[in-house]
Design an enzyme around this catalytic site. Structure first.
Site, PDB file in Angstrom:
ATOM      1  N   GLU A   1      50.303 -43.891 -87.916  1.00  0.00           N
ATOM      2  CA  GLU A   1      49.925 -43.076 -86.724  1.00  0.00           C
ATOM      3  C   GLU A   1      50.950 -42.525 -86.053  1.00  0.00           C
ATOM      4  O   GLU A   1      51.731 -43.143 -85.317  1.00  0.00           O
ATOM      5  CB  GLU A   1      48.959 -43.651 -85.715  1.00  0.00           C
ATOM      6  CG  GLU A   1      48.329 -42.890 -84.964  1.00  0.00           C
ATOM      7  CD  GLU A   1      47.138 -43.227 -83.999  1.00  0.00           C
ATOM      8  OE1 GLU A   1      46.818 -44.552 -84.321  1.00  0.00           O
ATOM      9  OE2 GLU A   1      46.853 -42.693 -82.990  1.00  0.00           O
TER      10      GLU A   1
ATOM     11  N   HIS B   1      51.520 -35.509 -79.165  1.00  0.00           N
ATOM     12  CA  HIS B   1      50.760 -35.521 -80.435  1.00  0.00           C
ATOM     13  C   HIS B   1      51.019 -34.673 -81.283  1.00  0.00           C
ATOM     14  O   HIS B   1      51.207 -34.688 -82.468  1.00  0.00           O
ATOM     15  CB  HIS B   1      49.248 -35.829 -79.938  1.00  0.00           C
ATOM     16  CG  HIS B   1      48.577 -37.104 -80.721  1.00  0.00           C
ATOM     17  ND1 HIS B   1      48.286 -37.067 -81.892  1.00  0.00           N
ATOM     18  CD2 HIS B   1      48.560 -38.259 -80.510  1.00  0.00           C
ATOM     19  CE1 HIS B   1      47.938 -38.372 -82.560  1.00  0.00           C
ATOM     20  NE2 HIS B   1      48.166 -39.242 -81.141  1.00  0.00           N
TER      21      HIS B   1
ATOM     22  N   ASP C   1      47.971 -61.832 -89.942  1.00  0.00           N
ATOM     23  CA  ASP C   1      46.396 -61.274 -90.246  1.00  0.00           C
ATOM     24  C   ASP C   1      45.919 -60.352 -89.138  1.00  0.00           C
ATOM     25  O   ASP C   1      45.353 -60.846 -88.146  1.00  0.00           O
ATOM     26  CB  ASP C   1      45.512 -62.640 -90.512  1.00  0.00           C
ATOM     27  CG  ASP C   1      43.956 -62.129 -90.794  1.00  0.00           C
ATOM     28  OD1 ASP C   1      43.667 -61.041 -90.755  1.00  0.00           O
ATOM     29  OD2 ASP C   1      43.468 -63.245 -91.444  1.00  0.00           O
TER      30      ASP C   1
ATOM     31  N   LYS D   1      41.567 -49.785 -78.382  1.00  0.00           N
ATOM     32  CA  LYS D   1      42.088 -49.239 -79.695  1.00  0.00           C
ATOM     33  C   LYS D   1      43.684 -49.002 -79.275  1.00  0.00           C
ATOM     34  O   LYS D   1      44.499 -49.129 -80.188  1.00  0.00           O
ATOM     35  CB  LYS D   1      41.283 -47.920 -80.073  1.00  0.00           C
ATOM     36  CG  LYS D   1      41.548 -47.468 -81.512  1.00  0.00           C
ATOM     37  CD  LYS D   1      42.764 -46.736 -81.723  1.00  0.00           C
ATOM     38  CE  LYS D   1      43.248 -46.221 -82.991  1.00  0.00           C
ATOM     39  NZ  LYS D   1      44.330 -45.368 -83.253  1.00  0.00           N
TER      40      LYS D   1
HETATM   41  P1  NDP Z   1      48.741 -71.215 -94.771  1.00  0.00           P
HETATM   42  O1  NDP Z   1      47.761 -72.355 -95.404  1.00  0.00           O
HETATM   43  O2  NDP Z   1      49.148 -70.080 -95.851  1.00  0.00           O
HETATM   44  O3  NDP Z   1      49.845 -71.906 -94.366  1.00  0.00           O
HETATM   45  C1  NDP Z   1      49.860 -72.954 -93.680  1.00  0.00           C
HETATM   46  C2  NDP Z   1      50.883 -74.108 -94.230  1.00  0.00           C
HETATM   47  O4  NDP Z   1      52.358 -73.788 -94.159  1.00  0.00           O
HETATM   48  C3  NDP Z   1      50.819 -75.308 -93.696  1.00  0.00           C
HETATM   49  O5  NDP Z   1      49.401 -76.152 -94.310  1.00  0.00           O
HETATM   50  C4  NDP Z   1      51.815 -75.956 -93.806  1.00  0.00           C
HETATM   51  O6  NDP Z   1      51.761 -76.697 -95.393  1.00  0.00           O
HETATM   52  C5  NDP Z   1      52.952 -74.867 -94.022  1.00  0.00           C
HETATM   53  N1  NDP Z   1      54.235 -75.045 -93.022  1.00  0.00           N
HETATM   54  C6  NDP Z   1      55.132 -74.988 -93.164  1.00  0.00           C
HETATM   55  N2  NDP Z   1      55.881 -75.185 -91.979  1.00  0.00           N
HETATM   56  C7  NDP Z   1      54.901 -75.085 -91.071  1.00  0.00           C
HETATM   57  C8  NDP Z   1      55.044 -75.341 -89.574  1.00  0.00           C
HETATM   58  N3  NDP Z   1      56.110 -75.342 -88.841  1.00  0.00           N
HETATM   59  N4  NDP Z   1      53.862 -75.339 -88.723  1.00  0.00           N
HETATM   60  C9  NDP Z   1      52.605 -75.210 -89.447  1.00  0.00           C
HETATM   61  N5  NDP Z   1      52.464 -75.224 -91.012  1.00  0.00           N
HETATM   62  C10 NDP Z   1      53.525 -75.183 -91.502  1.00  0.00           C
HETATM   63  O7  NDP Z   1      48.116 -70.490 -93.564  1.00  0.00           O
HETATM   64  P2  NDP Z   1      47.235 -70.876 -92.490  1.00  0.00           P
HETATM   65  O8  NDP Z   1      46.645 -72.208 -92.544  1.00  0.00           O
HETATM   66  O9  NDP Z   1      47.936 -70.552 -91.137  1.00  0.00           O
HETATM   67  O10 NDP Z   1      46.159 -69.737 -92.893  1.00  0.00           O
HETATM   68  C11 NDP Z   1      46.501 -68.485 -92.673  1.00  0.00           C
HETATM   69  C12 NDP Z   1      45.719 -67.624 -94.053  1.00  0.00           C
HETATM   70  O11 NDP Z   1      44.454 -67.851 -94.123  1.00  0.00           O
HETATM   71  C13 NDP Z   1      45.798 -66.268 -93.597  1.00  0.00           C
HETATM   72  O12 NDP Z   1      46.505 -65.587 -94.886  1.00  0.00           O
HETATM   73  C14 NDP Z   1      44.718 -65.490 -93.099  1.00  0.00           C
HETATM   74  O13 NDP Z   1      44.443 -64.394 -93.603  1.00  0.00           O
HETATM   75  C15 NDP Z   1      43.896 -66.468 -94.335  1.00  0.00           C
HETATM   76  N6  NDP Z   1      42.423 -66.730 -93.732  1.00  0.00           N
HETATM   77  C16 NDP Z   1      42.026 -66.388 -92.517  1.00  0.00           C
HETATM   78  C17 NDP Z   1      40.549 -66.564 -92.193  1.00  0.00           C
HETATM   79  C18 NDP Z   1      40.184 -66.286 -91.014  1.00  0.00           C
HETATM   80  O14 NDP Z   1      40.873 -65.626 -90.048  1.00  0.00           O
HETATM   81  N7  NDP Z   1      38.742 -66.292 -90.424  1.00  0.00           N
HETATM   82  C19 NDP Z   1      39.829 -67.426 -93.131  1.00  0.00           C
HETATM   83  C20 NDP Z   1      40.495 -67.753 -94.282  1.00  0.00           C
HETATM   84  C21 NDP Z   1      41.589 -67.289 -94.418  1.00  0.00           C
HETATM   85  P3  NDP Z   1      52.678 -78.063 -95.487  1.00  0.00           P
HETATM   86  O15 NDP Z   1      52.669 -79.094 -94.447  1.00  0.00           O
HETATM   87  O16 NDP Z   1      51.860 -78.719 -96.623  1.00  0.00           O
HETATM   88  O17 NDP Z   1      54.187 -77.312 -96.072  1.00  0.00           O
END
Ligand code: NDP
Length: 424
Positions: free
Chosen positions: A83, A377, A278, A262
């Site tokens: 935009e 704009h 997201d 918005k």
């Molecule tokens: P991810 O599962 O992609 O990432 C989180 C993982 O990152 C953790 O489980 C952990 O895994 C790892 N990690 C590494 N370093 C860290 C840290 N310092 N702190 C925390 N985690 C860390 O993402 P999210 O659980 O955050 O979910 C976000 C995704 O889900 C987005 O893509 C979103 O679009 C999607 N989504 C959104 C929904 C909604 O908004 N309603 C519904 C469903 C999905 P480990 O410890 O094993 O390394």
């Protein structure tokens, strides 16, 4: 951050010169300077793994809003938006607010909420007390389902229960550290679903994260020195009063409130997208939070303090933003955006994004109560039309200048005429 920054003429520079300025001002490492110079984007192979049925990648403009001062630190903020006027407005606001001391922010909390909805409950009172009696056991099941977040110092920390109509809703609250937490919470919620059915003798309808992230609220504030609003003090004071009125108006009329918000999301989404987060989640949470007082209202509050000649702005909204997870780390442009921001942690990024929302709102409201939004704009609109008509390089500036000088309507026909004149 004592270094004197130089953004002189940033908006008039060529793309590569802008990258050079970012570097010279200390906002870019060598690695990401190269990535930006080559305009390296999401590789096709990665894109194909990220979403289903891919046929390519889709590009959007990647820009910088310089001059942000947030909690005493300088930032150049990466923004991805199609935009016109958004980046210009944001940069203008950042400059004025920066000169007035910048933004101060507060992370009110940073936890995520998920829910399991139960139904077919015969005795609600008993079910609630059974859940609360077994709280520690349920929390343990949740944490055992995602041990890695516990190992990182986070995990499920509390359970709340509420009966609404025929549903018994179990809320699970978790510390998701640097993640946004959707996957983390969804895993935990699905693990406690059956145990909850067993405890309550009820049935579970669904288990899912809530985007109404009321335990991840962030507040950004600023105090604009009113004399910076225009060259005359009288006009400045009048403008400050009108901005206060505009904020009041946005809390009274839903037609205005929606547009007001918005405008806030024009800035917020641009940074959320640039940082691979997201944006639907942030929009949904923010818009729901706008109804916290029982009706949909503008999210910012502006008040003019006549005794100090300060215009005070405040924005509070849920900002469950992540510095890891999702597509962060997969996209070179996202990694470059993090590099430009100094690799902020999730809390710092939430502060930056909330400040951008407040800046964007300031720019929009100020324009609305003074020159009107079309003033700036239309210039950008003329640029878009010139591009559309096939103008290149310097031709674009000449067309915009001639068209605005002529006072003629800014439409494709007039743009084409000027382009023909230039070429003939
Ligand atoms: P991810 O599962 O992609 O990432 C989180 C993982 O990152 C953790 O489980 C952990 O895994 C790892 N990690 C590494 N370093 C860290 C840290 N310092 N702190 C925390 N985690 C860390 O993402 P999210 O659980 O955050 O979910 C976000 C995704 O889900 C987005 O893509 C979103 O679009 C999607 N989504 C959104 C929904 C909604 O908004 N309603 C519904 C469903 C999905 P480990 O410890 O094993 O390394």
């Amino acid at each position: 951050n004592q270094k004197k920054l130089n953004w002189l003429g940033f908006q008039k520079k060529e793309r590569l010169e802008r990258i050079q300025m970012l570097k010279a001002n200390g906002f870019l490492t060598d690695e990401f300077e190269q990535i930006l110079k080559k305009n390296e984007n999401l590789p096709l192979e990665t894109a194909n793994q990220m979403a289903e049925n891919g046929i390519g990648t889709f590009a959007l403009p990647f820009s910088i809003a310089p001059n942000f001062v947030i909690d005493g630190k300088d930032y150049a903020v990466p923004m991805v938006t199609e935009e016109p006027s958004v980046v210009a407005g944001c940069s203008y606001a950042a400059k004025i607010i920066g000169k007035s001391g910048g933004f101060t922010t507060e992370i009110l909390d940073r936890k995520m909420i998920g829910q399991v909805a139960l139904y077919d409950i015969l005795d609600f009172e008993n079910a609630i007390s059974m859940i609360l009696e077994n709280k520690n056991e349920i929390l343990k099941i949740a944490n055992d389902a995602h041990p890695s977040i516990v190992a990182r110092g986070g995990g499920a920390i509390n359970i709340e229960v509420k009966n609404i109509d025929e549903f018994l809703i179990v809320y699970l609250i978790a510390d998701v550290k640097e993640a946004m937490g959707a996957n983390i919470l969804n895993t935990m919620l699905e693990a406690i679903k059956i145990p909850l059915e067993n405890i309550t003798n009820g049935k579970s309808l669904m288990a899912i994260l809530s985007n109404y992230a009321t335990e991840s609220l962030v507040k950004a504030e600023c105090e604009v020195n009113v004399k910076l609003l225009s060259s005359s003090m009288e006009t400045s004071i009048e403008t400050a009063k009108k901005i206060e009125l505009a904020s009041k108006f946005s809390k009274l009329d839903i037609y205005r409130a929606t547009t007001h918000n918005k405008g806030i999301f024009n800035g917020i989404d641009a940074v959320v997208i640039a940082t691979g987060n997201d944006w639907r989640a942030i929009e949904a949470g923010g818009n729901a939070f706008a109804v916290k007082n029982g009706k949909y209202e503008g999210l910012t509050t502006w008040t003019f303090d006549e005794s100090t000649n300060k215009l005070k702005g405040e924005l509070i909204l849920p900002m469950p933003i992540a510095s890891v997870g999702g597509s962060i780390g997969l996209n070179p442009s996202v990694k470059a955006a993090f590099n430009i921001l100094g690799n902020p942690d999730a809390r710092t990024l939430a502060s930056i994004i909330t400040s951008v929302g407040l800046a964007q709102n300031f720019a929009a409201v100020k324009a609305l109560v003074t020159t009107g939004i079309q003033h700036g704009h239309m210039k950008l609109q003329a640029r878009s039309l010139a591009l559309f008509a096939g103008a290149k390089g310097k031709e674009i500036d000449i067309i915009v200048e001639r068209l605005l000088e002529s006072g003629k309507s800014i439409n494709l026909e007039n743009v084409k005429k000027i382009l023909e004149e230039i070429k003939s």
